[in-house]
Design a protein around this motif. Structure first.
Motif, short mmCIF file in Angstrom:
data_model
loop_
_atom_site.label_atom_id
_atom_site.label_comp_id
_atom_site.label_asym_id
_atom_site.label_seq_id
_atom_site.Cartn_x
_atom_site.Cartn_y
_atom_site.Cartn_z
N SER A 57 55.71 7.38 0.52
CA SER A 57 54.43 6.69 0.78
C SER A 57 53.63 6.47 -0.50
O SER A 57 52.50 5.98 -0.44
CB SER A 57 53.60 7.51 1.77
OG SER A 57 53.27 8.76 1.21
N MET A 60 52.08 3.15 -0.81
CA MET A 60 51.56 2.54 0.43
C MET A 60 50.06 2.77 0.59
O MET A 60 49.56 3.82 0.20
CB MET A 60 52.25 3.15 1.66
CG MET A 60 53.71 2.87 1.80
SD MET A 60 54.28 3.59 3.37
CE MET A 60 56.01 3.25 3.33
N THR A 61 49.37 1.81 1.19
CA THR A 61 47.98 2.04 1.58
C THR A 61 48.00 2.84 2.89
O THR A 61 49.04 2.96 3.54
CB THR A 61 47.26 0.71 1.87
OG1 THR A 61 47.96 0.06 2.95
CG2 THR A 61 47.25 -0.20 0.64
N ALA A 64 49.30 0.78 5.66
CA ALA A 64 50.76 0.63 5.63
C ALA A 64 51.43 1.91 6.13
O ALA A 64 52.45 1.85 6.85
CB ALA A 64 51.23 0.31 4.20
N ILE A 65 50.86 3.04 5.80
CA ILE A 65 51.42 4.33 6.25
C ILE A 65 51.36 4.43 7.76
O ILE A 65 52.36 4.73 8.42
CB ILE A 65 50.66 5.51 5.59
CG1 ILE A 65 50.99 5.57 4.09
CG2 ILE A 65 50.99 6.83 6.28
CD1 ILE A 65 50.20 6.60 3.32
N TRP A 68 53.77 2.03 9.41
CA TRP A 68 55.17 2.50 9.29
C TRP A 68 55.44 3.56 10.35
O TRP A 68 56.44 3.51 11.07
CB TRP A 68 55.40 3.06 7.89
CG TRP A 68 56.83 3.28 7.51
CD1 TRP A 68 57.65 2.39 6.86
CD2 TRP A 68 57.65 4.45 7.75
NE1 TRP A 68 58.91 2.93 6.68
CE2 TRP A 68 58.93 4.19 7.21
CE3 TRP A 68 57.42 5.68 8.36
CZ2 TRP A 68 59.98 5.13 7.25
CZ3 TRP A 68 58.46 6.61 8.41
CH2 TRP A 68 59.72 6.33 7.86
#
Ligand code: SAH
Length: 261
Positions: A57, A60-61, A64-65, A68
């Protein structure tokens, strides 16, 4: 279809063996694992099953986390989010849980060994000592995240208890100033542990309030370090330690009758 559960698992401080048995078992049956950067990759890679989807991660923002994790929970019964140390300390836990709640994805948290505890273990120190201090504060100094009112290091250090200072190795000048303002002497003992529990990489620096910043600079320690200030530091070598009542022959407790009165 009901989504799988997202398990937010404390991976421990760095040594892959310091994940809990429960955490390891979840990793071993996970359909997907999202880990938080290099700090916890070892645990993920060592215990993950073949065919498991594994992602870092690091870049990732938060959106986004959570996207996901929500996506993986639609496909797998067990989804694991690995975090360093314990998820309840400086881990953005609530920010992560809220979008999962909103998406109706079940969430559970598995605690982990915090780097504060691993640092004490590395240096064979106790955060509490009878008649010296019975309190430990987990804190940080102000960086980009502002400190709430009443939580400046100067105010917290006024308690003269054990202070585990996270996220502050590059801000040792602020640590020093806060402790001095609270009246701690220049020769107060200080401990810095870099990469506590990491096999072959752990480093322990012992110094005083006056020397610790320079010592860390010379050692090149600029990240992944715990700063500990405590009147209990170094007690292993004290000749006149006040013993704990728990093992005192004159002290009766639930499991043992006093042998003297
Ligand atoms: N949840 C984590 C803390 C995350 S904040 C925990 O419970 O440990 C990141 C900070 O933790 C770092 O700035 C550092 O102060 C500390 N840290 C994390 N891993 C560490 C380690 N192995 N040794 C020393 N400090 C560590």
């Amino acid at each position: 279809m009901t989504p799988g559960t997202v398990w937010i698992v404390g991976a421990g401080p760095g040594d892959p063996e310091l994940i809990t048995v429960k955490g390891r078992d979840l990793v071993a049956r996970a359909g997907a694992i999202l880990f938080a950067g290099s700090l916890v990759s070892a645990a993920a890679l060592r215990w993950a099953p073949a065919g498991c989807e594994i992602a870092d991660s690091k870049d990732m923002t938060l959106e986004a986390i959570s996207a996901w994790l929500i996506g993986q929970a639609a496909r797998h019964t067990t989804v694991v989010r690995l975090q360093t140390g314990d998820p309840a300390l400086y881990g953005a836990l609530i920010e992560l849980v809220q979008p999962l709640d909103a998406a109706g994805v079940p969430v559970a948290v598995v605690p982990g060994v915090s780097s504060a505890m691993a640092s004490a273990a590395a240096a064979v120190e106790s955060f509490t000592l009878p008649e010296v201090t019975q309190t430990t504060i987990f804190t940080r100094v102000e960086g980009r995240t502002p400190m709430p009112a009443g939580e400046s290091l100067r105010e917290l250090a006024a308690h003269r208890c054990t202070l585990c200072i996270f996220l502050s190795i590059t801000l040792l000048h602020k640590v020093e100033a806060g402790l001095r303002e609270a009246g701690w002497p220049a020769d107060a003992p200080m401990l810095v542990v870099h990469k506590a529990s990491w096999p072959g990489e752990e480093r322990i620096v012992r110094g005083t309030l006056a020397t610790i910043k320079q010592q860390c600079r010379e050692a090149g320690i600029v990240s992944q370090a715990m700063v500990i200030a405590s009147p209990a530091l170094g007690a292993r070598a004290w000749p006149d330690l006040t013993k704990s009542k728990l093992y005192d022959a004159a002290f009766t407790h639930r499991f043992r009758k006093a042998s003297t009165t």
